[in-house]
Scaffold this motif. Structure first.
Motif, PDB file in Angstrom:
ATOM      1  N   VAL A 208       0.846  -1.198   0.000  1.00  0.00           N
ATOM      2  CA  VAL A 208       0.000   0.000   0.000  1.00  0.00           C
ATOM      3  C   VAL A 208       0.881   1.247   0.000  1.00  0.00           C
ATOM      4  O   VAL A 208       0.611   2.210  -0.727  1.00  0.00           O
ATOM      5  CB  VAL A 208      -0.953   0.005   1.219  1.00  0.00           C
ATOM      6  N   ARG A 209       1.945   1.251   0.774  1.00  0.00           N
ATOM      7  CA  ARG A 209       2.846   2.405   0.837  1.00  0.00           C
ATOM      8  C   ARG A 209       3.452   2.695  -0.541  1.00  0.00           C
ATOM      9  O   ARG A 209       3.531   3.848  -0.971  1.00  0.00           O
ATOM     10  CB  ARG A 209       3.963   2.142   1.855  1.00  0.00           C
ATOM     11  N   LEU A 210       3.855   1.639  -1.234  1.00  0.00           N
ATOM     12  CA  LEU A 210       4.455   1.825  -2.560  1.00  0.00           C
ATOM     13  C   LEU A 210       3.415   2.299  -3.578  1.00  0.00           C
ATOM     14  O   LEU A 210       3.704   3.143  -4.433  1.00  0.00           O
ATOM     15  CB  LEU A 210       5.106   0.521  -3.027  1.00  0.00           C
ATOM     16  N   ALA A 211       2.186   1.765  -3.472  1.00  0.00           N
ATOM     17  CA  ALA A 211       1.124   2.190  -4.388  1.00  0.00           C
ATOM     18  C   ALA A 211       0.759   3.653  -4.149  1.00  0.00           C
ATOM     19  O   ALA A 211       0.497   4.410  -5.092  1.00  0.00           O
ATOM     20  CB  ALA A 211      -0.107   1.302  -4.213  1.00  0.00           C
ATOM     21  N   ALA A 212       0.756   4.067  -2.873  1.00  0.00           N
ATOM     22  CA  ALA A 212       0.460   5.466  -2.552  1.00  0.00           C
ATOM     23  C   ALA A 212       1.565   6.382  -3.075  1.00  0.00           C
ATOM     24  O   ALA A 212       1.287   7.468  -3.599  1.00  0.00           O
ATOM     25  CB  ALA A 212       0.310   5.632  -1.037  1.00  0.00           C
ATOM     26  N   THR A 213       2.818   5.950  -2.951  1.00  0.00           N
ATOM     27  CA  THR A 213       3.940   6.751  -3.467  1.00  0.00           C
ATOM     28  C   THR A 213       3.835   6.914  -4.975  1.00  0.00           C
ATOM     29  O   THR A 213       4.068   8.003  -5.517  1.00  0.00           O
ATOM     30  CB  THR A 213       5.285   6.088  -3.101  1.00  0.00           C
ATOM     31  N   SER A 214       3.473   5.831  -5.660  1.00  0.00           N
ATOM     32  CA  SER A 214       3.300   5.894  -7.111  1.00  0.00           C
ATOM     33  C   SER A 214       2.201   6.888  -7.487  1.00  0.00           C
ATOM     34  O   SER A 214       2.343   7.666  -8.449  1.00  0.00           O
ATOM     35  CB  SER A 214       2.962   4.499  -7.643  1.00  0.00           C
ATOM     36  N   ALA A 215       1.101   6.887  -6.720  1.00  0.00           N
ATOM     37  CA  ALA A 215       0.007   7.828  -6.989  1.00  0.00           C
ATOM     38  C   ALA A 215       0.460   9.271  -6.723  1.00  0.00           C
ATOM     39  O   ALA A 215       0.035  10.201  -7.429  1.00  0.00           O
ATOM     40  CB  ALA A 215      -1.208   7.481  -6.141  1.00  0.00           C
ATOM     41  N   LEU A 216       1.323   9.469  -5.732  1.00  0.00           N
ATOM     42  CA  LEU A 216       1.839  10.816  -5.447  1.00  0.00           C
ATOM     43  C   LEU A 216       2.725  11.313  -6.591  1.00  0.00           C
ATOM     44  O   LEU A 216       2.733  12.506  -6.900  1.00  0.00           O
ATOM     45  CB  LEU A 216       2.620  10.819  -4.129  1.00  0.00           C
ATOM     46  N   VAL A 217       3.478  10.409  -7.215  1.00  0.00           N
ATOM     47  CA  VAL A 217       4.260  10.781  -8.393  1.00  0.00           C
ATOM     48  C   VAL A 217       3.332  11.318  -9.488  1.00  0.00           C
ATOM     49  O   VAL A 217       3.592  12.361 -10.099  1.00  0.00           O
ATOM     50  CB  VAL A 217       5.071   9.580  -8.930  1.00  0.00           C
ATOM     51  N   THR A 218       2.223  10.601  -9.709  1.00  0.00           N
ATOM     52  CA  THR A 218       1.261  11.038 -10.723  1.00  0.00           C
ATOM     53  C   THR A 218       0.639  12.378 -10.336  1.00  0.00           C
ATOM     54  O   THR A 218       0.414  13.246 -11.186  1.00  0.00           O
ATOM     55  CB  THR A 218       0.161   9.977 -10.908  1.00  0.00           C
TER      56      THR A 218
END
Length: 304
Positions: A208-218
């Protein structure tokens, strides 16, 4: 007939009409629900020709007042069908005509919060089903934009669910919504998204942490594409500061992902990021990641 697909194509519409006669009385134990499950799972491209018969059944059976066990079963089956939407329900390219019904009458009611484990399980099933639809390739960016206008507030809420699966899929849906929302999201609404994603960097699940970081990049990329990006400066500064904390995370995968996020967002206000990075450099257990970020910033071309 040449095979089962010819058989389904000839009979799926009248079969669904026959099932529709009793669907108001179905529960999770109804034989007809099992029959519908077989029709959905095996009809393949023939389903795309039977949407006028199928969608009213789904709309009725997936209302919040209906039997929870039936709704869970239907959502599970529908998720499998939607994952292959271009080869099933959208085989005729007509699914877009039913998007409003799917959105307003199925997803919106089932994503609303209600107390209890069963209600939480149904929200997880609904989020999984929504992800299957938006990631299937059956919808255009414009159609997904229309969906995110309605569903983004509810998906931001499901980021707080107890279910790890729900939180993970919600991050992925938000990421996809952001990627397809060029020039659509109101600035005030866009600013409200990143704090909810930031909270998930403290999640118990690294996925979840990695998926949230990816969404923050977007999210940062979306801000970069905005003509008036200067109005986001205070929000981006706050995001820089928070991400720099996780640059010293015990989990290396999270550190790597956060470093990439800061690099991606560095083009917005590079001087600001240099200042913030230098301010925390001495506080980190190891300066390695901060030094890598500063090297990246020094290599950036000068601002125009």
């Amino acid at each position: 007939m040449d095979g089962s697909q010819d058989l389904f194509r000839a009979h799926v519409s009248p079969l669904l009409e026959w099932l529709a006669a009793s669907h108001r009385d179905w529960t999770g134990h109804s034989v007809e629900l099992l029959q519908l499950d077989v029709v959905l799972s095996h009809s393949g491209p023939a389903l795309g020709e039977a949407l006028p018969q199928l969608v009213p059944i789904l709309r009725s059976c997936l209302q919040p007042a209906r039997d929870p066990a039936m709704r869970l079963k239907l959502f599970s089956t529908l998720t499998g069908v939607l994952l292959g939407a271009p080869e099933t329900v959208d085989s005729q390219g007509q699914l877009h005509g039913y998007l409003d019904t799917l959105l307003q009458d199925i997803f919106v009611p089932n994503l609303q919060w209600h107390a209890g484990r069963t209600a939480a399980a149904i929200r997880t099933a609904a989020v999984s089903c929504l992800w299957a639809l938006v990631s299937s390739g059956a919808l255009s960016d414009g159609q997904i934009q229309d969906m995110q206008e309605t569903l983004m507030p509810q998906i931001l809420t499901t980021l707080e669910e107890d279910s790890q699966m729900t939180r993970l899929i919600s991050c992925r849906i938000i990421n996809l919504f952001l990627k397809t929302s060029n020039g659509v999201i109101d600035p005030d609404k866009l600013i409200k998204i990143y704090p909810e994603l930031l909270k998930r960097l403290d999640d118990v699940s690294d996925d979840v942490r990695l998926a949230a970081t990816s969404a923050l990049v977007t999210w940062l990329q979306r801000v970069q594409s905005e003509a008036s990006k200067c109005c986001y400066q205070s929000s981006v500064r706050h995001l820089y500061r928070e991400l720099l904390v996780y640059l010293d995370d015990p989990e290396h995968a999270v550190q790597d992902a956060v470093l990439e996020a800061l690099k991606a967002g560095s083009v917005l206000f590079p001087d600001l990021l240099v200042k913030e990075t230098e301010a925390v450099l001495h506080k980190h257990r190891s300066p390695t990641y901060c030094e890598q970020l500063l090297q990246h910033l020094q290599a950036l071309p000068p601002a125009q």
